[in-house]
Write a protein that holds these residues in place. Sequence first.
Motif: not given
Length: 320
Positions: A273-281
């Motif tokens: 989730l954290e990596l995805g959140a970084i990716g989609i800002r």
Amino acid sequence: MSANEGRVVIGGSSGFMGRRLQEKYRAEGREVTTISRSGADLSWSDHSGIDQAIDGAALVIGLAGKSVNCRYTPENRDEIFSSRLQTTAALSHAIQAAAAPPALWVNSSTATIYRHAEDRPMTESSGEIGTGFSVEVARAWEKAMFADDLPHTRRVALRSTIVLGHGGVLGPLKNLARIGLGGAQHDGWWPVSRARKAAGTAHLPGAKHGRQRFSWVHIDDVTRIIDFLEQHPELDGAVNAAAPNPVDNTTFMATVRRVLGVRFGPPMPRWMLELGAIGIRTETELILKSRWVLPEKLVAAGFEFEYPTLEGAVRESFAD
């Protein structure tokens, strides 16, 4: 003039809720004046125009503010604060200056003002205010609304939970579920910098196994709540805009999958989730904080929800 008549002024009219309210009030034959940074009748820099629109209006609705669906960088944090406080102050000052002030001002707030809650629900009378950046935004937003002396205008800070409907937060989840990424969102350990702790933007591990509470409300019920507020002058101050049957995250995501006919969705661990959140800002707090909120004031006043349970709200939101 009776309730639910007269001019409506909508500040922050270009978003999800603002567009829906414009459609509703115009369909009912009410005069609507919109305020936004662009694409509206008035801009926020047009102070004389805002003063004229609010003078003699029946209802003012404040919705303006930069979306919190972003990374909490210093620049974004500043804009999240300023976009809410400046626009709220502009509405307040116009109401204060009006010869014929509106009877009701409904301003957006957020149920995120309450603490992370796994032990019990938060209501207007017994809810506990939380800590951190998002809570401070909500506190400042409500403080700005109640800062001026407005003796002829009733004020309601609408503490909204996650709003469901066509074009809302369910859109991205729908796409993720269809590609097999619609599982429960699991909290867990994640490294947090000193800077994020100091800024109040650090999310520390909370609910386990997707048990964080998910409070929600359908957009059609939000519009009906505002109608109800016009009709019930005894309601003022903070009002929770939340359906009466919150669920947990596991149940929420299972409902999304069931409505879409998707049979399986593996749990999503926090690192993913954290990596995805970084990716989609964006920030994982939006899905990992346990928001357990009930509409105490509305239920006590007799409000009846059109969408009291989650599955009906999700089905309507996904309907063509």
